[in-house]
Design a protein around this motif. Sequence first.
Motif, PDB file in Angstrom:
ATOM      1  N   ASP A  28       2.415  -4.413  -1.528  1.00  0.00           N
ATOM      2  CA  ASP A  28       2.428  -3.574  -0.326  1.00  0.00           C
ATOM      3  C   ASP A  28       1.679  -2.261  -0.559  1.00  0.00           C
ATOM      4  O   ASP A  28       2.074  -1.210  -0.041  1.00  0.00           O
ATOM      5  CB  ASP A  28       3.866  -3.297   0.100  1.00  0.00           C
ATOM      6  CG  ASP A  28       4.717  -2.704  -1.022  1.00  0.00           C
ATOM      7  OD1 ASP A  28       4.196  -2.531  -2.140  1.00  0.00           O
ATOM      8  OD2 ASP A  28       5.906  -2.417  -0.777  1.00  0.00           O
ATOM      9  N   ASP A  29       0.599  -2.340  -1.338  1.00  0.00           N
ATOM     10  CA  ASP A  29      -0.130  -1.118  -1.678  1.00  0.00           C
ATOM     11  C   ASP A  29      -0.683  -0.412  -0.443  1.00  0.00           C
ATOM     12  O   ASP A  29      -0.644   0.821  -0.355  1.00  0.00           O
ATOM     13  CB  ASP A  29      -1.275  -1.435  -2.643  1.00  0.00           C
ATOM     14  CG  ASP A  29      -0.773  -1.761  -4.039  1.00  0.00           C
ATOM     15  OD1 ASP A  29       0.445  -1.668  -4.264  1.00  0.00           O
ATOM     16  OD2 ASP A  29      -1.603  -2.137  -4.896  1.00  0.00           O
ATOM     17  N   ASN A  30      -1.235  -1.156   0.512  1.00  0.00           N
ATOM     18  CA  ASN A  30      -1.795  -0.518   1.701  1.00  0.00           C
ATOM     19  C   ASN A  30      -0.714   0.167   2.523  1.00  0.00           C
ATOM     20  O   ASN A  30      -0.912   1.287   3.024  1.00  0.00           O
ATOM     21  CB  ASN A  30      -2.523  -1.561   2.555  1.00  0.00           C
ATOM     22  CG  ASN A  30      -3.873  -1.945   1.967  1.00  0.00           C
ATOM     23  OD1 ASN A  30      -4.361  -1.301   1.040  1.00  0.00           O
ATOM     24  ND2 ASN A  30      -4.467  -2.999   2.498  1.00  0.00           N
ATOM     25  N   ALA A  31       0.436  -0.495   2.672  1.00  0.00           N
ATOM     26  CA  ALA A  31       1.528   0.110   3.430  1.00  0.00           C
ATOM     27  C   ALA A  31       2.039   1.363   2.723  1.00  0.00           C
ATOM     28  O   ALA A  31       2.321   2.383   3.374  1.00  0.00           O
ATOM     29  CB  ALA A  31       2.658  -0.901   3.610  1.00  0.00           C
ATOM     30  N   ARG A  32       2.155   1.316   1.393  1.00  0.00           N
ATOM     31  CA  ARG A  32       2.607   2.489   0.639  1.00  0.00           C
ATOM     32  C   ARG A  32       1.616   3.640   0.799  1.00  0.00           C
ATOM     33  O   ARG A  32       2.007   4.791   1.027  1.00  0.00           O
ATOM     34  CB  ARG A  32       2.756   2.125  -0.840  1.00  0.00           C
ATOM     35  CG  ARG A  32       3.966   1.268  -1.177  1.00  0.00           C
ATOM     36  CD  ARG A  32       5.227   2.122  -1.323  1.00  0.00           C
ATOM     37  NE  ARG A  32       6.383   1.328  -1.715  1.00  0.00           N
ATOM     38  CZ  ARG A  32       6.845   1.261  -2.942  1.00  0.00           C
ATOM     39  NH1 ARG A  32       6.240   1.898  -3.923  1.00  0.00           N
ATOM     40  NH2 ARG A  32       7.926   0.546  -3.211  1.00  0.00           N
ATOM     41  N   ALA A  33       0.322   3.321   0.666  1.00  0.00           N
ATOM     42  CA  ALA A  33      -0.687   4.370   0.793  1.00  0.00           C
ATOM     43  C   ALA A  33      -0.692   4.952   2.201  1.00  0.00           C
ATOM     44  O   ALA A  33      -0.885   6.168   2.388  1.00  0.00           O
ATOM     45  CB  ALA A  33      -2.068   3.809   0.449  1.00  0.00           C
ATOM     46  N   GLY A  34      -0.473   4.102   3.215  1.00  0.00           N
ATOM     47  CA  GLY A  34      -0.402   4.604   4.580  1.00  0.00           C
ATOM     48  C   GLY A  34       0.794   5.504   4.793  1.00  0.00           C
ATOM     49  O   GLY A  34       0.713   6.508   5.521  1.00  0.00           O
ATOM     50  N   SER A  35       1.920   5.176   4.160  1.00  0.00           N
ATOM     51  CA  SER A  35       3.102   6.019   4.262  1.00  0.00           C
ATOM     52  C   SER A  35       2.872   7.370   3.596  1.00  0.00           C
ATOM     53  O   SER A  35       3.275   8.417   4.126  1.00  0.00           O
ATOM     54  CB  SER A  35       4.291   5.304   3.619  1.00  0.00           C
ATOM     55  OG  SER A  35       5.418   6.136   3.573  1.00  0.00           O
TER      56      SER A  35
END
Length: 970
Positions: free
Chosen positions: A197-204
Motif C-alpha cells: 500500500d505504498d501509494n496509499a501511504r504516500a498519499g496519506s
Amino acid sequence: MIVDHRATRLARSTRPPAAPGLLSEPRLNRRDALRLLGLALTAGVAGCRAPEDIVPAIANLDGNAAGVPLHAATTLPLGGYGRGVLAKSVDGRPIKVSGNPDHPASFGATDIFAEADILGLYDPERARSAMRGNLPLGWEGFLADLAPRLEVLRQAGGAGLSVLTGRVTSPTLIGQLAALKGIFPQMQWRRFEPLGDDNARAGSIAAFGRPLDLVPHLDRADVVFCLGADPLGPGPGQIRNAQGFRQRRTVRRGTTAMQRLYAVESATSLTGAMADHRLALSPEALADLAHALAARLGSEGAVPAGAHAGFVDALAADLTAAQGRALVLVGEEQPPALHALGHWLNQRLGAFGATVELIEPVDPVLDGHGDSLAALVDDLEAGRVDTLVMLGTNPVYTAPADLDVAAALAKAPFTVQLGLAPDETTAHCDWHLAETHPLEAWSDLRAVDGTASLVQPLIAPLYATKTSHEVVAALAGETSVAAQDLLRRTWQSAAPVGGFDGWWRRALETGVVPGSAAQPVAPPRAVQLAPHAAAPAQPAAAGITLMLRPDATIWDGAYSNNAWLQECPKPVSHLTWGNALALTPEDANRLGLAEGDAARIGTSGRWVEAPVRLDRGLAPGTASLSFGYGRTGIGAIGLGLGANAYALRTRGQPWQVEELTVERVGRADEMPVTQFTLDDQGRDLAPVHPLSDLLAGKLDRTKDAPASFYGEHPYEAPYKGPEQDYAWAMVIDTTLCIGCNACVVACQSENNVPVVGPDEIRRGRDMHWLRIDAYETEFDGQMQSVFQPVPCMHCEEAPCEPVCPVGASVHDHEGLNVQVYNRCVGTRFCQANCPYKVRRFNFFGYADGHVYANLGEDPLPARYNPDVTVRARGVMEKCTYCVQRISGARRDAEKDDRRIREGEVVTACQSACPTQAIQFGDLGAPDSRVRPLRDEPQHHVLLEEVGTKPRTTYLSRLRNPNPALAGDGA
C-alpha cells in the motif's frame, strides 16, 4: 484419512506421481487396495490429531462423539490481514471453513482464498522439515547451525542481522520483533508485501503529514465514487466491503432508495461491473477527470473535463447533494497525488467520521514496502548482512525486476527462509524451514479495521513445522517456547485482573478480541491540493500502458499451487489455469493481434510472452496482466503456467508500465476457459432494469405458465407448509451478486468436487456444480457485466428425468432433483436434455484413479467431506442443494419431534456469499424467506419459456442510474 508411513510408502510404491498436466491412470490391483484400506483404517485414527487445547466455537459442545463435526473459530491471513472463520473438523481433520459472524472482516461469509486454505493444508508438496540444501537436518540441526552466529551477532550488537517479513499485523509477532530489536539494537527489520500500500501511504503523508489507514463504510454511503478503486474485488477487505454494499443495494417491494455507485477505471474490475455508471479511461485521462471533479467542488484552478464534462457535472452534483453521505475511494495502483486528492474530496464532502474513518496504520512499519526491500538489497550488496532470516516471503519471485534479489542473496553468508513450501527463493538460501499452516498454528492477526483475533489450530501439525513466532523466539534465545505461550503472554494485559483464563477462553470461542478495533482519528490537518497540469491529448497510435493487477483467483501468487483456485474461472473472462494479456479489440487490431495469439510484451529490455485476450471493458490504449503466474520454483500444480507480470514491474512503475511494446510471435496454446461467449444472443438471460421502472410499477406483471406435456406432481405448487413435505427452493439476487466466486469454491470444498486440469477444461469437461455466468451489457456506451450464478435448477418438470433409462435422475418427495450414483450407467441422456447445462459427467475417475497431477497423493484424501460420496468414473453428478445438510437438519429435527426450522439449512454457496445474494429455504414454511422473494416485481425464471418450473429462480439486476446522465456515454 491420513495414513501412517507404512501406508504412505506402499501407496507411493504402487502409484508413481503423475507428470504435471496429465491425468494419471489407475495403478492399484485388488490386493494392494485391500492392504491400503486395512492400513488406513488402523492408522487413520492416530494420523489425524486435533490439538489438545482447541476451544470450540461457542455453539459447540466439548467431547463430541466420533464423526460429529467440531466447529472452532480461527483466523486466516491474506496479505498479512486477518479474516475470521469457523473451521469445521471431523475426527481431527479440518474439511471446511465458513465465515465467523462475530468477526468484522467476514460477518459470516468467506472469500475464495479462505475456502481454498483447506486444500493448502493438505498440499502434498508442503515442506515437511528443516532442510539445509537437500539435507533434512531438522529443527535441532538448524539451531546448532544458528547458535554460534547468534553469539557473534550478540557481541556485535546485532550488526549484520536482518529479518525480512511481509506485512505484519500480528500483535504477538510485532512485540517479538520489538523485543528482538532490544537484544540486537542494530538489527534491521525489513518488510515487503508484493501487493503493498505504498501509494496509499504516500498519499496519506502528502495529505495529512503522516500515514493513516482508510476504513470505508459503504453501508453508510448514498453515493460512492471509485477512482480506479475495486473495493468489491479480491483482497483482505472484500468481504467487509461487500457486506456494506449489500446493505445499501438490497431492493425489495417498498424500497424507495438505493445507493448509487460510480466507477472510473482503466481496467475491468468487479466494482466496475456492479457500478451504475462506469467510465473506462486511460490513467492520464483518469487523473484529469479527478482534478476536473475537484474543480467543480471548489479547488483552485480550472481543469477541463473534455469529452466527459457532462459526467463530471452530474457526478459533482450527486456527491454534493449527498454531503455527509458520500464516499470517494482511490485504488492502490493510482499515484500518491490521486490518493491525496481523494482525501481532499472526502474532506470536502464531509465523509470523514461519516462514510469513512481514518485510523492509525494496522501495519506499524513506516517504511514503504519497495523502499524497505531496496534497502535490504543495498545492504546485501554492500556486505552489511551476515545473517538474513526471511519469514513467509518469496522476494526472488515477487521483487521488482530492477532489484536482483537472487544475486544479492548470494552475498550473505547465512540465509534462512521460513515457508509453507519450497519456492523460487529457496534455491538461494542455506536453510529452508517448514512453516506451520494457519489451520495448524497458534497466532493472532488484525483485520483491516484493526480488530484483533486469535488463530487457533484445528489439527496438530502434520509435519515438523514451525511458526514465525517460534523462529523469532529462537533468534531471541528461546529455542523451546511454544507459540501458544507467546500468544498468552501478549494478551495477559488485555484481560481483567485475575480473570485471564476465562477471558482467553471467550476470545477463542468467539474468535475476536473484544474492544480491539482501532479507534478513529480526526484528520490531522486540512488537505491541500498540489497543482495539476492536464495531460496532453494522446495520438491514436500512442503506446500501450500496462495495468498490473492482483489475480482474482491466486492473488499475488501465494495460491499458485492450489488446484481449486487454478481451476476457478476468473470473473468475466472465465479463464482458468493461467493469465492472459487483455487488450481492447481496437488496440489488438491496431497491433495486428487477435484473440488467442501469443504476444511478446515488454519494456526496457524486460520481456515475457502471454496469450492475448480481448476485453471490451478496457480503456483505449491500456492493457492488463495479473500477477502470480510464470512460476519456476513451485509445485506440480502451478509450475510453468502463464506469464510472470513481476518481470515487468519496477520500483518506479509498480502498477502501471508505460510505453509497453507488444509484438505477435504466433499462436498461443488454446486458453482453458469455461464460458466461450459473453453474449446472451438476444435471449435476455440476465435481465437488467433501472430502479425507476420498479418504482413506477413497470415490473409488476403476471405471466401465464407455458404449456407443458408433464403431468402434475404432489411436490408442485401450491406449497401447503406443514400439511405436506418440505419444498426446498433457492432465489438468487443478481443485483447483489458481485461475481467473486466464493460460492463456487465453497461448493467444491463441501461437495468433494474434483479438479480435472487444463486439458479437460479445454474439452469442456469442467466439474463445478455451480458456475457464475457473465453477460456483457452495454449501458450508455460503456461495457459492463451481469453475473448470474447457475446451480442445478431442481426443476419440478425436469427434462433430465424421463430420458434416463435406469431411473438415476429422479425426484424425491421434497421436490429435489436427485442423482442416484449407483444406478447411473453414463448414457449422458440427462445432460443432453438439460436446457441449463448444469450436469457434470466423470469422463475419467477425476477423484479416484485418473487424478490430475499429484492430486491423488497423501495427505490430500483427508480433505474429503465424509457426508458426501466421492464419485467414480462414468457417473453423472450435479448440485444437490447440499442434501447432506438437509439430511443432517432433518435428523436433528426428528430427535425433537419437530419440523426443520427456517434458516436451519444453509447451503455451502449461501453460507459463503459475502452479499447474501443466495437465499435458500422451504417454500411451504410459514416464515419462509424464499417465498416472499418469488413475489418481488423483479423476480424472474431462467428460460421460463421451456416450462421446467425450476425451484431455483432469480431477482433481476437493478441499477440506479443518474437521470442527468441518460445517453451521456457513462
